[in-house]
Design a protein around this motif. Sequence first.
Motif, PDB file in Angstrom:
ATOM      1  N   ARG A  90      72.728  28.302 -58.478  1.00 56.70           N
ATOM      2  CA  ARG A  90      73.885  27.639 -59.061  1.00 56.70           C
ATOM      3  C   ARG A  90      73.795  27.733 -60.573  1.00 56.70           C
ATOM      4  O   ARG A  90      72.723  27.604 -61.153  1.00 56.70           O
ATOM      5  N   ARG A  91      74.915  27.959 -61.217  1.00 60.76           N
ATOM      6  CA  ARG A  91      74.996  28.048 -62.661  1.00 60.76           C
ATOM      7  C   ARG A  91      75.287  26.666 -63.248  1.00 60.76           C
ATOM      8  O   ARG A  91      76.104  25.916 -62.725  1.00 60.76           O
ATOM      9  N   PHE A  92      74.584  26.333 -64.318  1.00 62.72           N
ATOM     10  CA  PHE A  92      74.832  25.071 -65.023  1.00 62.72           C
ATOM     11  C   PHE A  92      74.954  25.397 -66.505  1.00 62.72           C
ATOM     12  O   PHE A  92      73.975  25.794 -67.153  1.00 62.72           O
ATOM     13  N   ALA A  93      76.172  25.290 -67.039  1.00 64.97           N
ATOM     14  CA  ALA A  93      76.437  25.630 -68.440  1.00 64.97           C
ATOM     15  C   ALA A  93      76.357  24.373 -69.287  1.00 64.97           C
ATOM     16  O   ALA A  93      77.140  23.436 -69.105  1.00 64.97           O
ATOM     17  N   LEU A  94      75.414  24.357 -70.213  1.00 61.31           N
ATOM     18  CA  LEU A  94      75.166  23.190 -71.054  1.00 61.31           C
ATOM     19  C   LEU A  94      75.383  23.556 -72.511  1.00 61.31           C
ATOM     20  O   LEU A  94      74.795  24.513 -73.019  1.00 61.31           O
ATOM     21  N   GLY A  95      76.227  22.810 -73.187  1.00 60.93           N
ATOM     22  CA  GLY A  95      76.441  22.991 -74.616  1.00 60.93           C
ATOM     23  C   GLY A  95      75.678  21.948 -75.402  1.00 60.93           C
ATOM     24  O   GLY A  95      75.682  20.772 -75.033  1.00 60.93           O
ATOM     25  N   ILE A  96      74.991  22.368 -76.457  1.00 61.35           N
ATOM     26  CA  ILE A  96      74.237  21.449 -77.307  1.00 61.35           C
ATOM     27  C   ILE A  96      74.643  21.702 -78.755  1.00 61.35           C
ATOM     28  O   ILE A  96      74.566  22.833 -79.240  1.00 61.35           O
ATOM     29  N   ALA A  97      75.100  20.672 -79.430  1.00 63.93           N
ATOM     30  CA  ALA A  97      75.534  20.822 -80.814  1.00 63.93           C
ATOM     31  C   ALA A  97      74.371  21.252 -81.694  1.00 63.93           C
ATOM     32  O   ALA A  97      73.232  20.796 -81.520  1.00 63.93           O
ATOM     33  N   ALA A  98      74.666  22.116 -82.666  1.00 62.31           N
ATOM     34  CA  ALA A  98      73.619  22.650 -83.533  1.00 62.31           C
ATOM     35  C   ALA A  98      72.900  21.551 -84.292  1.00 62.31           C
ATOM     36  O   ALA A  98      71.689  21.627 -84.527  1.00 62.31           O
ATOM     37  N   HIS A  99      73.619  20.502 -84.679  1.00 60.92           N
ATOM     38  CA  HIS A  99      72.999  19.412 -85.418  1.00 60.92           C
ATOM     39  C   HIS A  99      72.378  18.366 -84.491  1.00 60.92           C
ATOM     40  O   HIS A  99      71.925  17.318 -84.955  1.00 60.92           O
ATOM     41  N   VAL A 100      72.377  18.653 -83.200  1.00 59.89           N
ATOM     42  CA  VAL A 100      71.722  17.783 -82.221  1.00 59.89           C
ATOM     43  C   VAL A 100      70.486  18.465 -81.657  1.00 59.89           C
ATOM     44  O   VAL A 100      69.492  17.820 -81.333  1.00 59.89           O
ATOM     45  N   ALA A 101      70.555  19.798 -81.546  1.00 57.39           N
ATOM     46  CA  ALA A 101      69.475  20.563 -80.923  1.00 57.39           C
ATOM     47  C   ALA A 101      68.199  20.468 -81.744  1.00 57.39           C
ATOM     48  O   ALA A 101      68.075  21.063 -82.808  1.00 57.39           O
ATOM     49  N   ALA A 142      78.584  20.523 -69.079  1.00 56.11           N
ATOM     50  CA  ALA A 142      78.185  19.327 -69.827  1.00 56.11           C
ATOM     51  C   ALA A 142      78.000  19.719 -71.284  1.00 56.11           C
ATOM     52  O   ALA A 142      77.730  20.886 -71.602  1.00 56.11           O
ATOM     53  N   ALA A 143      78.148  18.743 -72.154  1.00 52.51           N
ATOM     54  CA  ALA A 143      77.977  18.990 -73.583  1.00 52.51           C
ATOM     55  C   ALA A 143      77.298  17.786 -74.223  1.00 52.51           C
ATOM     56  O   ALA A 143      77.678  16.640 -73.970  1.00 52.51           O
ATOM     57  N   ILE A 144      76.282  18.078 -75.036  1.00 53.13           N
ATOM     58  CA  ILE A 144      75.614  17.043 -75.821  1.00 53.13           C
ATOM     59  C   ILE A 144      76.040  17.254 -77.267  1.00 53.13           C
ATOM     60  O   ILE A 144      75.703  18.268 -77.876  1.00 53.13           O
ATOM     61  N   VAL A 145      76.789  16.308 -77.796  1.00 54.37           N
ATOM     62  CA  VAL A 145      77.397  16.490 -79.107  1.00 54.37           C
ATOM     63  C   VAL A 145      77.271  15.217 -79.942  1.00 54.37           C
ATOM     64  O   VAL A 145      76.933  14.150 -79.439  1.00 54.37           O
ATOM     65  N   ARG A 146      77.576  15.386 -81.219  1.00 50.15           N
ATOM     66  CA  ARG A 146      77.726  14.218 -82.082  1.00 50.15           C
ATOM     67  C   ARG A 146      79.087  13.588 -81.798  1.00 50.15           C
ATOM     68  O   ARG A 146      80.069  14.267 -81.565  1.00 50.15           O
ATOM     69  N   GLU A 254      76.618   8.827 -83.205  1.00 50.45           N
ATOM     70  CA  GLU A 254      75.929   8.716 -81.926  1.00 50.45           C
ATOM     71  C   GLU A 254      75.859  10.096 -81.270  1.00 50.45           C
ATOM     72  O   GLU A 254      76.735  10.940 -81.488  1.00 50.45           O
ATOM     73  N   ILE A 255      74.819  10.301 -80.495  1.00 52.20           N
ATOM     74  CA  ILE A 255      74.713  11.503 -79.676  1.00 52.20           C
ATOM     75  C   ILE A 255      75.216  11.155 -78.282  1.00 52.20           C
ATOM     76  O   ILE A 255      74.782  10.161 -77.683  1.00 52.20           O
ATOM     77  N   VAL A 256      76.153  11.957 -77.787  1.00 52.08           N
ATOM     78  CA  VAL A 256      76.859  11.620 -76.555  1.00 52.08           C
ATOM     79  C   VAL A 256      76.789  12.789 -75.577  1.00 52.08           C
ATOM     80  O   VAL A 256      76.893  13.960 -75.965  1.00 52.08           O
ATOM     81  N   LEU A 257      76.603  12.461 -74.310  1.00 52.14           N
ATOM     82  CA  LEU A 257      76.622  13.452 -73.232  1.00 52.14           C
ATOM     83  C   LEU A 257      77.970  13.363 -72.524  1.00 52.14           C
ATOM     84  O   LEU A 257      78.349  12.305 -72.017  1.00 52.14           O
ATOM     85  N   HIS A 258      78.707  14.479 -72.496  1.00 51.44           N
ATOM     86  CA  HIS A 258      79.999  14.552 -71.811  1.00 51.44           C
ATOM     87  C   HIS A 258      79.875  15.419 -70.565  1.00 51.44           C
ATOM     88  O   HIS A 258      79.270  16.491 -70.608  1.00 51.44           O
ATOM     89  N   SER A 259      80.448  14.963 -69.479  1.00 49.08           N
ATOM     90  CA  SER A 259      80.550  15.780 -68.269  1.00 49.08           C
ATOM     91  C   SER A 259      81.561  15.145 -67.332  1.00 49.08           C
ATOM     92  O   SER A 259      81.726  13.918 -67.307  1.00 49.08           O
ATOM     93  N   THR A 260      82.242  15.982 -66.561  1.00 46.73           N
ATOM     94  CA  THR A 260      83.177  15.492 -65.544  1.00 46.73           C
ATOM     95  C   THR A 260      82.672  15.803 -64.140  1.00 46.73           C
ATOM     96  O   THR A 260      83.390  15.598 -63.170  1.00 46.73           O
TER      97      THR A 260
END
Length: 285
Positions: A90-101, A142-146, A254-260
């Motif tokens: 299964r593929r899981f695409a995760l985005g991480i903000a450059a200023h969070v990584a 999912a995305a971990i962003v500011r 804040e650092i926030v995790l988004h996913s639906t």
Amino acid sequence: MLSLDVEAVQAFVMVADLQSFTRAADALGTTQAAISVKLKRLEEKVGRRLIERTPRHVRLSAEGAVFIQPARDFLAAHDRAVAGLFSCARRFALGIAAHVAGPEVTTLLARLNEHDPALTIEVQVDNSRNLLDAFDRGELDAAIVRREDDRRDGEVLGPEHFGWFAAPNFRCRPDEPIRLAALSPACGVRDIGTHALDDAGIAWTEVFLGGGSSVVMAAVSAGLAMAVFSERLAPVGTVEVSRKFNLPPLPSSEIVLHSTLTDQRSRDALRTIACAFREHRAAAA
């Protein structure tokens, strides 16, 4: 022979990670009372108090601190065994903000792989705005962003504090504009700094723009410019210079995790991500 209940050990680890019975219950989709019962049964079985609980604090006991890593290993072994029975790629695409990584990303990915080895993890690093656009288009699971100004809902992973950082030898004369380095014109962290300078009536100019985080860090470390960095991600050897140059304070975010995603396998993966992120930040604090 002593046998451990998986759900009880999971409750213990979640309480230890989140330092809260209420948040642990929310993360596991149960009640605070159920978490308390499971933890009590685990403590009775092992004959040790694992969690110290006061009206203000929830923390590991001395025995709990010894048990926490074996407990994690126990859960990881259980997850691998279950995944082996129901494994499917299964593929899981995760985005991480450059200023969070930061350094916690290694822990996060390792823990995610331990939890579900059948996952093919695709990581995209970009600024928060681009990642949220990709998330809205359905390109990311999912995305971990500011936190952005839209205040959209998401799971808060922790606060993010910013500062003005430069090399110790950085110089800026009073009659010169502040020399800044930034990732790109679309960088939200750049905007935090430039808006603060504009509001304070301080002149600034960008001498490095784009080229990736490594270029920005190199420019700052070489004493050619200053930049806004998260306090936990500032380049090694740089110093906070807001007092030295009388620079305005910067607002926190804040650092926030988004996913639906709603299926159980995805929710388990998201919980693993959140716990790994919080655990690494707590260890580094």
